[in-house]
Each structure stands twice: as C-alpha cells, then as structure tokens.
Design a protein around this motif. Sequence first.
Motif, PDB file in Angstrom:
ATOM      1  N   ARG B 407      -8.448   1.746   1.228  1.00 34.58           N
ATOM      2  CA  ARG B 407      -7.612   2.375   0.236  1.00 34.58           C
ATOM      3  C   ARG B 407      -6.008   2.826   0.743  1.00 34.58           C
ATOM      4  N   HIS B 410      -4.232  -0.624   0.144  1.00 34.60           N
ATOM      5  CA  HIS B 410      -3.871  -1.009  -1.131  1.00 34.60           C
ATOM      6  C   HIS B 410      -3.104   0.167  -1.591  1.00 34.60           C
ATOM      7  N   ASP B 411      -3.149   1.313  -1.017  1.00 31.13           N
ATOM      8  CA  ASP B 411      -1.913   2.458  -1.525  1.00 31.13           C
ATOM      9  C   ASP B 411      -0.560   1.631  -0.644  1.00 31.13           C
ATOM     10  N   GLN B 414       0.085  -3.408  -0.038  1.00 33.51           N
ATOM     11  CA  GLN B 414      -0.440  -4.120  -0.666  1.00 33.51           C
ATOM     12  C   GLN B 414       0.769  -3.545  -1.881  1.00 33.51           C
ATOM     13  N   GLN B 415       0.943  -2.361  -2.091  1.00 35.23           N
ATOM     14  CA  GLN B 415       2.284  -1.012  -2.925  1.00 35.23           C
ATOM     15  C   GLN B 415       3.502  -1.832  -2.311  1.00 35.23           C
ATOM     16  N   VAL B 418       3.847  -5.636  -3.484  1.00 39.40           N
ATOM     17  CA  VAL B 418       4.127  -5.673  -5.053  1.00 39.40           C
ATOM     18  C   VAL B 418       5.289  -5.523  -5.121  1.00 39.40           C
ATOM     19  N   ALA B 421       7.834  -8.110  -4.766  1.00 34.92           N
ATOM     20  CA  ALA B 421       7.508  -8.944  -5.372  1.00 34.92           C
ATOM     21  C   ALA B 421       8.063  -9.320  -7.188  1.00 34.92           C
ATOM     22  N   LEU B 422       8.689  -8.076  -7.419  1.00 36.93           N
ATOM     23  CA  LEU B 422       9.471  -7.525  -8.621  1.00 36.93           C
ATOM     24  C   LEU B 422      10.764  -7.810  -8.073  1.00 36.93           C
ATOM     25  N   ILE B 453       0.438 -11.652  -0.385  1.00 40.23           N
ATOM     26  CA  ILE B 453      -0.726 -10.456  -1.324  1.00 40.23           C
ATOM     27  C   ILE B 453      -2.425 -10.907  -1.908  1.00 40.23           C
TER      28      ILE B 453
END
Lengths: 135, 596
Positions: B407, B410-411, B414-415, B418, B421-422, B453
């Motif tokens: 978790r 991911h939080d 990973q976040q 992401v 990436a934007l 990712i």
Amino acid sequence: MTATGSPVTVVLVDDHEGYRRLATRLLTAWGYAVVGEAADGPGAVDAVRTLRPDLVLLDVQLPGFDGFTAAGLIREDDAGVGIVLISGRDRADYGDRVVRAQADGYVAKEELSPQSLAAVLATARRAARGNAEPA
Amino acid sequence: MLRSRPRSRLRAAFTAPSTPLLLAGQTLATVLGIVGVRFGGYGLTWADTVSHTVLPLAAAWAFTCCAIVAAERRRPTEAVWPMLLAAGLCMLLLLGGIKNQLVFQIAFLSDWLVMGAIAHVMTDFARGAAYPRLRRALVVAGYVTTGPCVLVWFVTAGGLSARPRDLLAEIQVDTVSVDTADIVFSMLPTIVYVVGLGLFCVRWATASRILRRGWTTVLLGNIGMTGVYVYTGLMIMVPALRSTYGTGIAASRVGLAVWPLFLLAGLVRARAGRSVAADLAAELGHAPPPPGRLQGALARALGDPSLRLVYYRPAHRDYVDPDGRPTPLPESGPDRTVTVLAGVGAIVHDPALDESPDLVRAVAATARLLMENERLHAEVRAQLAQVRASRARIVEAGVTARRKIERDLHDGAQQRLVTLALMLRIARGQVPEGDASLAAAIDEAAIELRHAIGELRELARGIHPAVLTEAGLSSALVSLAERSTAPAEVVEVPEGRYPPGVEEAVYFVVSESLANAAKHAGDAARVTITVVAGLHGGRQTMTVEIADDGNGGADASRGSGLRGLADRVEALDGTLTVHSPVGHGTRVLAELPCAS
C-alpha cells in the motif's frame, strides 16, 4: 468536441489535489472543459448531480465510498453520462470488479490522454450498440 | 501430598485401640462372665448358662469386631468408641445372671444404656457433614434417655430396694404390669431411634453411589433394629401387647446380636467397593488409557462424573486441563473438593468423596504415575498450542506488514511517478514547434517512466497481491483464471472475506498451481479451481482444489514450488496434498483452517 462544437464538459474526481491540478491542465489543453472537481465518493455523486457533465473521470480509491460505488450511484442519476474509471493500480488488481462496474471504461492514471479516453469511450459505445441491436 | 487433615489424624490416634489387648480382655471377660452366670446363684445348668449368655456374648463380640474393622480403617466417622462402649455394655448384661443387689442394678442400667450406645453408633456411622447439630442432639438425647432418665425412673420406682431377678431369664416372662412412668421412660429412646433412622435415610439417599453401596446393608440393619425397639416400646404402651413381653425382650436381644453383623457387612462391603475402585485404578496402571482419557477413567472409577483433572506445569508455575488449555487451580468449595498431588496436578471431585478420603487417596496414588504421564502430554499439547498460535501470529503479522508495504509503494512512489508522467505530458505539449531533439528526449523519458511504473507494480504485486485487498478472494481467483496461460475455470469459490493470511495462501496455492499446470500439464489440459469453505472435522476449514486433466507425474518432493506451497499452507496449520499419477492429471488439494 461534441457534435454541436461546444467542448466536452468533465467532472474530475481524485483525492490527490496535485493529480487533479495537473490533469485539469492537460484536459484543458486537450480541449475539454473541466467544470467541476471532487475529492471523495459522495462529493463525486453531488458534483455530477448539480453540474450534469458529459464525462466523469472517476478515481477508484476514494474516501467515503469507492469509485465503483460512486459509478453505480451516478449511473442511477444519469444514464447518459460517460464514466471512465482512473486508477494508479493495474486494472487486474481489481479482479472482475471493473467489468461489473457501471462504468464505460478504465484508464490507468499515467495513460491519461485524448487517445486513451476516446478509445475506451468508443469501445463502450460499440458495446452499447451491440447490446441494443438484437433488441 | 494430600490435603493435610491434622484434626482427623489426631482423632484417628484416639480411635485406634490395640486390637490384641482388646481381644485378650474380651476373651477373659467372656470366660469370667460364663463362669459367673453358671455359679451366679440362680442355679443354672451349663446348658442353661449357654442359652442365657449366648446372645449378649454374640452381640459383644460382634460390636468388638465392628470396632476393630472400623478402627483399622482409621476413619473418624465410623464411631469406634461407641461400638466399644456397646460391646462393653453387652458384656455387663451378663451380670444380670448373678444374684447380687448391686450387680443386678449395674446390669439393669447397662441393658438400657446399650440402647444409647447403639443410637450413637447409628447416628455417627458414616455421618458426613450433614445436620451436625441434629446429630449431636440425637447422640446426647440417646444417652440421656437411656442413662440418667432410666436411673431416675429406676430410683423413683423403688429399684434400689428391689430384689435382684435373673435379667437373662426375662425372655421367659409372659406378661408384665406397667404404670405411666414405665410407658413414658420406655418410649423416649424409641423416639430417638425413629429420628436417627430418618436421618440415616436422608444421608443414604444423598450419598454418592460408591458410598451408598456399603451403607445399604447398614440401612437395612437400622430399619430392623429400630423396628424391634419400636415394637418393645409399643409392647409396654399397648396393653394388648404386654402379654408378648418375653418375645419382645428376646427380639431385642437377637437384634442386639444381629445388628452389629449388618454394620460389619456394611463396613466390609464398603471396603469391597473401595477395592473395586482400587482394582480399576490398578487396571489403568497395566493398560494406560490413551492420553486425555485418564479423566474419564478416574471419573468412572470413583463414580463421580463431575471429576476433573488439572495438571501442574512447573516451568510456567500454572495449571492446564488435559487438552493443555491453561486453567486456574479451582478452590475447594461446597460443590467440589480439590485433592492436590504435589508436582503433578490435582483431582477436582465431588465433595461426597470426602467421606472416603482413603478411596480418593488410593486411586490418586495409582493414578499418580499416569497423571505424571498425562501431565507431560498436557504440557506438550499446551506448548504445541502456543507454538501454533505464535506461528499463526507471525504469518498474520507478515501478511499485514507486506500489505502495508504494498500500500505504501502504491500511495507513495507509484503516485509520484504517475504525477511525473502527467508532468512530462504537459512538458511535451509545451515543446516549441521544431525542437525535435527536446521532444524526442521527453518522449524517451516518458517511455522509461512507463517501464519504471510497470516494474514497480510488478514488484508490489509480488510483495502482496493487491487484488486480494481490493477485490477479495473470489474476484482475485477469477482474474487469476482469466490470465492463466492454461485454460482455467473457477468452478466454485465462496464470496465474503477471510483472514488475510488464509486468502493469501489460497491465492498463492492457486496461482502456483496454475503456473505449474501451464508448464507441465501439456497443451490440451484444462484446469478447474474449486474453493469450498465449511465445517470439516469440527473446525471451519477452507478446502482448495486445483485439478487438471493433463499429463500428471508432478512430484511434490522435487519441485521447490510445491514444497514452498506446502510450507505456506502448513504455517497456517493446514495440509497440502498432491495427487499426480502419470497420465491422469494433477490434483492439488489444500485444507486450511479459517475462522471467517
């Protein structure tokens, strides 16, 4: 763009403020009109109810209740709205819940682009037509 | 070893007269008595002497035997001294056959006082703890009505100046004339007897099975004896019965001689009951019952279904039950008695058995070795339970920790990736027209980021399958089956959530088995996955079966994958079996205990 030429209106739902900010910038750049934002499940349902957007980008993991539940409630209110689930997780991490959800498609957060959105919406439209034809 | 009972030891010391001395004294008294009666002045032949003395002598000897047997058992509750008193008074009855004023008076009073002694024995025999005040009152009333009362009556009726008569010959008296005082004084002891009998009946009815065994004989004797005394009482009171006086006296003399025999039989029978229990315990010694059954065997031996055993664990200084569950040592109370066996444990039993501590002691002594054995078993079981519990906690803690790491990945990382990436996408949109190298660099970075990712996701999934947390076991297995290289179908899987450790184990059993099937089962193989949760052998169990119709021949001992699966399942106290006959497919079967 819709058929009438006015921009597609979008409500963006994500509990990360930073992601909402960046995604809004991108969506605006791509010609969408982000008319509202929400940070949790109940907020998403309320925002869609009042703003009546063309499209909802709905994060799966949300405080309150999750995106799957929110999608179901939104669909009850408005059968025509496009709902695309977004998540930082892989689609497979949700098992068969994505398929069973009341949503038109699923896009991984980092894959957000006009192409990916158009692709899932096109697939959903094809599926809807496919379902409608035999009737 | 056993509960210390200083008071009863003290009393036992008082109630243990020397048997040879007793017998010698009694023999001497018997000889003197017979000779005394023969030459006592009533001019009896030897034959008359025998017929006159036989019943009192038989009674005296029977009481002495009872006293010896009771004393030998060192039981304070069985009235050794009143028995000896009764024996002595019976001997004194012989004085009634000697023609002398004082001697006649002693014999007359003894004849009555013996009834008091008998009432004492009757009341105190196997008295238990019930009605202590009523019991004491009865004993006192018995002696008062047959001692002082009779003395007063005797004196007031002019007995002191009465001519001596042959009391042993009263059997031959046809009828008597009585006055009111005679009726009153002869009825008083009868009332004591009736109440005493009632008390004994209550004691008998409430006694434990094993005690009642010996008491039944005594009860019959008491009924008979009380009947005789009620009759002799009525005989004085009811004029119509006065003509049977001699018969009544004869009956009471016979009763006096026979009643101690019932008492003796009761004592011996109770001992026989005891030895049955001891035999049973000895039998246990020869063929030890299977571990955990000793409690039931002892309960049967002692006739106490409520009997419980607890075992002492020196290492922990605590007590466990036969299944190894820690349990406090109960305290003795009105509804149970705790007999502690030092260093081994304790027997918790019905307080009714308190009345035969020698029985409990005998059984406990025999059971001690077995208990020692059982104690070790119980201790091992307790340790095993602790090891299992700690292993389960470790597994669960591991799962929880891995879930948290997944978790957090991911939080966190990973976040951020992401978001990055934007940002790259925004930057890409802002590259001026014509700057192809910058655009290419950003595109490359975006591709690299996408790989990062993807790899991070794979890493997280390896740490803990997020699908279990996000979608539950059922969805997770369906998606496993969908992604499987070998065609797989989920036949059955319970909805609902289970402990994370169990869900994870089931997930890995299925995913590993699917991977094995894809590798080894052959192209044509189809796999079915069946998960059933239900009661199995009394505990909630999840049964997982992954079966294919492929080549078979999988060897659980060779493949480290299957070995790893078995470890994972066994860590949760489950079992994993693999059936894989060559040419007949492979069937992996896992059973996991689970409390949903």
